[in-house]
Design an enzyme around this catalytic site. Structure first.
Site, mmCIF file in Angstrom:
data_model
loop_
_atom_site.group_PDB
_atom_site.id
_atom_site.type_symbol
_atom_site.label_atom_id
_atom_site.label_comp_id
_atom_site.label_asym_id
_atom_site.label_seq_id
_atom_site.Cartn_x
_atom_site.Cartn_y
_atom_site.Cartn_z
ATOM 1 N N ASP A 1 -0.057 5.133 0.781
ATOM 2 C CA ASP A 1 -0.244 6.156 1.826
ATOM 3 C C ASP A 1 -0.273 5.526 3.210
ATOM 4 O O ASP A 1 -1.041 4.598 3.470
ATOM 5 C CB ASP A 1 -1.538 6.933 1.577
ATOM 6 C CG ASP A 1 -1.524 7.657 0.237
ATOM 7 O OD1 ASP A 1 -0.462 8.148 -0.171
ATOM 8 O OD2 ASP A 1 -2.590 7.716 -0.409
ATOM 9 N N CYS B 1 -5.861 2.617 -8.393
ATOM 10 C CA CYS B 1 -7.278 2.677 -8.746
ATOM 11 C C CYS B 1 -7.695 4.132 -8.662
ATOM 12 O O CYS B 1 -7.646 4.725 -7.591
ATOM 13 C CB CYS B 1 -8.135 1.839 -7.792
ATOM 14 S SG CYS B 1 -9.893 2.277 -7.921
ATOM 15 N N THR C 1 -2.414 1.065 -4.899
ATOM 16 C CA THR C 1 -2.894 2.218 -4.139
ATOM 17 C C THR C 1 -4.235 2.720 -4.661
ATOM 18 O O THR C 1 -4.432 2.865 -5.873
ATOM 19 C CB THR C 1 -1.811 3.340 -4.153
ATOM 20 O OG1 THR C 1 -2.269 4.465 -3.416
ATOM 21 C CG2 THR C 1 -1.437 3.778 -5.560
ATOM 22 N N ASP D 1 -1.946 -0.223 5.821
ATOM 23 C CA ASP D 1 -2.362 0.367 7.104
ATOM 24 C C ASP D 1 -3.886 0.409 7.252
ATOM 25 O O ASP D 1 -4.395 1.034 8.172
ATOM 26 C CB ASP D 1 -1.762 1.778 7.282
ATOM 27 C CG ASP D 1 -2.335 2.800 6.316
ATOM 28 O OD1 ASP D 1 -2.879 2.399 5.252
ATOM 29 O OD2 ASP D 1 -2.254 4.011 6.613
ATOM 30 N N GLN E 1 -6.580 5.669 -5.263
ATOM 31 C CA GLN E 1 -6.415 7.119 -5.405
ATOM 32 C C GLN E 1 -7.691 7.725 -5.978
ATOM 33 O O GLN E 1 -7.736 8.203 -7.117
ATOM 34 C CB GLN E 1 -5.187 7.439 -6.283
ATOM 35 C CG GLN E 1 -3.860 7.002 -5.664
ATOM 36 C CD GLN E 1 -3.536 7.745 -4.370
ATOM 37 O OE1 GLN E 1 -3.967 8.885 -4.152
ATOM 38 N NE2 GLN E 1 -2.786 7.106 -3.472
ATOM 39 N N ASP F 1 -7.420 14.075 2.830
ATOM 40 C CA ASP F 1 -7.100 14.678 1.532
ATOM 41 C C ASP F 1 -6.205 13.712 0.752
ATOM 42 O O ASP F 1 -5.988 12.588 1.197
ATOM 43 C CB ASP F 1 -6.407 16.039 1.735
ATOM 44 C CG ASP F 1 -6.445 16.906 0.476
ATOM 45 O OD1 ASP F 1 -6.953 16.450 -0.569
ATOM 46 O OD2 ASP F 1 -5.946 18.046 0.546
ATOM 47 N N TYR F 2 -5.709 14.146 -0.384
ATOM 48 C CA TYR F 2 -4.863 13.309 -1.234
ATOM 49 C C TYR F 2 -3.515 13.979 -1.426
ATOM 50 O O TYR F 2 -3.409 15.200 -1.303
ATOM 51 C CB TYR F 2 -5.550 13.103 -2.596
ATOM 52 C CG TYR F 2 -6.882 12.398 -2.457
ATOM 53 C CD1 TYR F 2 -6.952 11.007 -2.482
ATOM 54 C CD2 TYR F 2 -8.053 13.116 -2.249
ATOM 55 C CE1 TYR F 2 -8.157 10.355 -2.318
ATOM 56 C CE2 TYR F 2 -9.265 12.472 -2.077
ATOM 57 C CZ TYR F 2 -9.309 11.090 -2.112
ATOM 58 O OH TYR F 2 -10.505 10.443 -1.942
ATOM 59 N N ASP G 1 0.870 -1.168 0.000
ATOM 60 C CA ASP G 1 0.000 0.000 0.000
ATOM 61 C C ASP G 1 0.916 1.230 0.000
ATOM 62 O O ASP G 1 2.087 1.138 0.381
ATOM 63 C CB ASP G 1 -0.872 -0.077 1.262
ATOM 64 C CG ASP G 1 -1.693 1.174 1.478
ATOM 65 O OD1 ASP G 1 -2.223 1.715 0.487
ATOM 66 O OD2 ASP G 1 -1.806 1.613 2.655
HETATM 67 MG MG LIG Z 1 -2.859 3.314 3.309
HETATM 68 ZN ZN LIG Z 2 -10.907 1.121 -9.525
#
Ligand SMILES: [Mg+2]
Ligand SMILES: [Zn+2]
Length: 184
Positions: free
Chosen positions: A10, A91, A52, A129, A54, A20-21, A8
């Site tokens: 983040d 994604c 990940t 996480d 997103q 947020d991103y 993963d």
């Molecule tokens: Mg994560």
């Molecule tokens: Zn997707």
């Protein structure tokens, strides 16, 4: 044969931006010890891929080009530090689209196995996480390693059965190195 590693992003590789991103390279900050961890892991795992979610892309908060720029910076820094990421899968879809790739759905892992036929899910670890990361790994028959820190999921995560709990990716790397890779 060396096992494969699904990571993963983040909260594992880089600091999470809660609520947020990570929209721009300047917002991307490695977790402490993550670069060292990736250097160690490169010697232990045959394939290392990032998976990940997103959804900020699907929500229009950032573009695919923004995300690509973030990942270029990440890959550059990882390589410079002696680490390796064979591919980064993301994604971009919103949670409500029911796509096949947003974790805990398994689309990104199936794509990785299509790209790298030497990947065996039963001979792989997922490090994440979130509960969705652990579910993703369980569905695929991977070993699961949970990195502490996602406080908003703390209660649900406390009750999960996982193969290992770690404070950081670096701690996981130390565990993996000690455990000797053939027994992973
Ligand atoms: Mg994560
Ligand atoms: Zn997707």
């Amino acid at each position: 044969m060396q096992p494969s590693l699904f990571l993963d992003r983040d909260g594992v590789i880089n600091r999470r931006t809660v609520g947020d991103y990570v929209r721009r390279p300047a917002d991307f900050e490695f977790e402490s010890g993550a670069l060292e961890a990736l250097r160690v892991l490169a010697g232990l795992f045959g394939r290392i891929v990032v998976v990940t979610n997103q959804a900020g892309v699907g929500k229009g908060l950032m573009s695919g080009a923004d995300l690509a720029a973030v990942h270029r910076k990440m890959l550059h820094e990882v390589r410079r530090a002696g680490g390796r990421m064979d591919r980064v899968y993301h994604c971009p879809h919103r949670p409500d689209t029911g796509c096949y790739c947003r974790k805990p759905a398994t689309g990104m892992a199936l794509q990785a196995r299509a790209d790298f036929p030497d990947i065996r899910f039963e001979h792989a670890w997922i490090v994440g996480d979130s509960g969705s990361d652990m579910q993703f790994g369980l569905t695929l028959g991977m070993k699961t390693a949970l990195i502490a820190g996602k406080s908003e999921e703390a209660q649900a995560l406390a009750g999960l059965v996982v193969d290992g709990r770690f404070e950081s990716l670096l701690e996981f790397a130390g565990y993996a190195a000690k455990r000797l890779v053939q027994h992973l």
